[in-house]
Design an enzyme around this catalytic site. Structure first.
Site, PDB file in Angstrom:
ATOM      1  N   SER A 208     -19.622  -9.883 -29.240  1.00  0.00           N
ATOM      2  CA  SER A 208     -19.063  -8.311 -28.525  1.00  0.00           C
ATOM      3  C   SER A 208     -18.277  -9.045 -27.610  1.00  0.00           C
ATOM      4  CB  SER A 208     -19.599  -7.546 -28.897  1.00  0.00           C
ATOM      5  OG  SER A 208     -18.950  -6.173 -28.447  1.00  0.00           O
ATOM      6  N   ASN A 209     -18.275  -7.780 -26.840  1.00  0.00           N
ATOM      7  CA  ASN A 209     -17.900  -9.108 -25.415  1.00  0.00           C
ATOM      8  C   ASN A 209     -17.906  -7.477 -24.613  1.00  0.00           C
ATOM      9  OD1 ASN A 209     -15.502  -6.841 -25.312  1.00  0.00           O
ATOM     10  ND2 ASN A 209     -14.875  -8.031 -27.154  1.00  0.00           N
ATOM     11  N   ARG A 210     -17.914  -7.573 -23.316  1.00  0.00           N
ATOM     12  CA  ARG A 210     -18.623  -6.453 -22.340  1.00  0.00           C
ATOM     13  C   ARG A 210     -17.750  -5.805 -21.759  1.00  0.00           C
ATOM     14  NH1 ARG A 210     -20.136 -10.405 -17.220  1.00  0.00           N
ATOM     15  NH2 ARG A 210     -19.942  -8.159 -16.324  1.00  0.00           N
TER      16      ARG A 210
END
Ligand code: CTP
Length: 394
Positions: A208-210
Site C-alpha cells: 500500500s502507500n501512505r
C-alpha cells in the site's frame, strides 16, 4: 459556507443535550449566527448560559420573555432564519411539529418558518419505533423536513437500540448540505476517488502507500456543500463516512477501476485524488507465506491506469512528486488527457501525507499555471472546485 448564516438551534429535553453544546460551538466557529431556542425540559439538562456564552446571543427559553427585544420574538426569529436544526429532538417535540401544535417557543418558531428544518431525534428505542412516532416522522418527512439519525447503539437506559443522537459531525454535514443545495454545483454529479489502494500479497499482507484520503474527502465534502450529488470511491482510510455522500468502499486498484467505470456514466466530472497502486503482486498466495529463505521476491505487475482509460466531461488528476514537480505534472496531464492536474511536492513542509494542509500548483490543458500558497485542504478543495465549475459550464 456557514459564514453569516442565521441558524436556529432548537434544543429539547434529552440526556444528549450536552452534545448540542458542541454543535453550537462548531457552528459559531464556522461563522454562523446561532440563536438557541430551548424547551423547558432541555433546561433541566443543560443551563442556557452554556449555549449563550458560546453564541454570544440571548438563549430563548420562554414564549413570553420579560423583554421588549422584538428581535427574539418567534416571528422575527423565523423570518430571518436560513435554517432550523432541532438537535436533539424528542418524541414529544416531533409529535407537536407533526400536528401543528405550537405551545412553546420552539414549536411556534418552526410553525412560523419557511426555512428548511433538520431534525436529529434522540429517544428511547421503544419510543422511536412506536407506530405513532414513526407516523409523525413520515408525516414530517413528506412535508420536506430532513431527518438525520437516530443511530443504533447503547442508550442512556443501558439498552441497545435505535434512538441515539447521531454524531455531531454528521449533523454538521447535513446542515452544510441543506444550506448548499442551490450552490454552483447544484444538479451536478461529481465522482471523487480517495485514499491509497491496497494490493494483497497473501491473506495477511498487502502493498500500500501512505495516502490518508484527506484531500479526496475534503473535495467530496466541499462538492456536496456546493450542491453536487457526490460519489466517493474510497480505499481504506481512518476517516468517517461523510454525511450525504454515496460512499463506495474498495481496496484494490482493480476494484477502484471497476467502481469508477460503474459510476462515471452520467457524471459531470471525475476527480482522481486517490493514490492508486501502479503495481500489484502478480500472484496472490491463498495461504500465508511462511518465513524461509533469507530473501523473498514478489513479482509485481502493472495495474490499469484509471485516468487514462476512463472518459468524463471534466477529468482532474493529481501528481504527487518529489522531483521535477512541474515537468512531471505537465507530462501526466498530457499523457492522461486531463483538464486539470493538481501537483504537489510531497517533500514540502505542510504538504506531506496525512497533513491537513497542502500547497499545490494547478495546471490546465493550455499549460496555464496557478500556484496556491499553503492552505487547509478544505480551502484547496474549494479552489479546485472553482476551476471545475468553470470547466463544466463552458
Ligand atoms: N492514477 C490512476 N490510475 C493508476 C495510477 C494513478 O488513475 N493506476 C491517477 C491518480 O489517481 C492521480 C494520477 O493518476 O490522479 C497521477 O498518479 P501518479 O501515481 O502520480 O502517476 P503515475 O502516472 O502513476 O506516475 P508515477 O507513479 O510514475 O509518478
Amino acid at each position: 459556507m456557514l459564514q453569516d448564516k442565521n441558524i436556529i438551534l432548537g434544543v429539547t429535553g434529552s440526556i444528549s443535550v450536552y452534545k448540542a453544546v458542541d454543535l453550537a460551538s462548531k457552528l459559531v466557529q464556522a461563522g454562523a449566527v446561532v440563536d438557541v431556542v430551548m424547551t423547558e425540559a432541555a433546561t433541566e439538562f443543560v443551563k442556557p448560559i452554556s449555549f449563550g456564552s458560546l453564541t454570544k446571543r440571548p438563549v430563548i427559553t420562554e414564549m413570553f420573555p420579560d423583554t421588549t427585544d422584538y428581535n427574539i420574538a418567534h416571528i422575527s426569529l423565523s423570518d430571518r432564519a436560513d435554517l432550523v436544526v432541532i438537535c436533539p429532538a424528542t418524541a414529544n417535540t416531533i409529535a407537536k411539529l407533526a400536528n401543528g401544535i405550537a405551545d412553546d417557543m420552539l414549536s411556534c418558531t418552526v410553525l412560523a418558518t419557511e426555512a428548511p428544518v433538520i431534525i436529529a431525534p434522540a429517544m428511547n428505542y421503544r419510543m422511536y419505533r412506536n407506530e405513532v412516532t414513526q407516523e409523525n416522522v413520515d408525516k414530517l418527512k413528506s412535508r420536506g423536513f430532513v431527518f438525520i439519525g437516530p443511530a443504533t447503539g447503547r442508550l442512556a437506559s443501558g439498552a441497545v437500540g435505535q434512538g441515539r443522537l447521531i454524531e455531531i459531525t454528521e449533523v454538521l454535514g447535513a446542515i452544510r448540505q441543506v444550506l448548499g443545495k442551490s450552490g454552483d454545483l447544484s444538479g451536478r454529479r461529481i465522482v471523487v476517488t480517495a485514499g491509497g489502494t491496497q494490493e494483497p500479497i497473501d491473506p495477511v499482507r498487502r502493498v500500500s502507500n501512505r495516502s490518508s484520503g484527506k484531500m479526496g474527502y475534503a473535495l467530496a465534502e466541499v462538492a456536496r456543500d456546493r450542491g453536487a450529488s457526490v460519489v466517493l470511491i474510497s480505499a481504506p482510510t481512518s476517516l468517517p463516512a461523510p454525511y450525504g455522500i454515496e460512499l463506495v468502499s474498495i481496496e484494490t486498484a482493480q476494484q477502484m477501476h471497476d467502481a469508477v467505470v460503474k459510476s462515471i456514466a452520467d457524471a459531470d466530472a471525475l476527480i482522481m485524488a486517490a493514490a492508486v497502486a501502479d503495481y500489484r503482486p502478480k500472484n496472490i498466495s491463498d495461504s500465508k507465506i511462511k518465513k524461509s529463505d533469507d530473501s523473498l521476491n514478489i513479482e509485481l505487475e502493472k495495474t490499469t491506469d484509471i485516468l487514462s482509460v476512463v472518459n468524463a466531461p471534466v477529468k482532474v488528476g493529481f501528481a504527487a512528486e518529489s522531483d521535477d514537480l512541474e515537468s512531471n505534472a505537465k507530462e501526466k496531464l498530457a499523457k492522461k488527457n486531463l483538464d486539470l492536474i493538481i501537483a504537489n511536492d510531497i517533500t514540502a513542509e505542510g504538504s506531506g501525507f496525512d497533513a491537513d494542509t497542502n500547497e499545490v500548483l494547478i495546471i490546465d490543458r493550455s499549460g496555464q499555471k496557478e500556484k496556491l500558497p499553503l492552505m487547509p485542504k478544505i480551502d484547496v478543495a474549494h479552489k479546485i472546485l472553482d476551476r471545475v465549475v468553470a470547466l463544466i459550464s463552458k
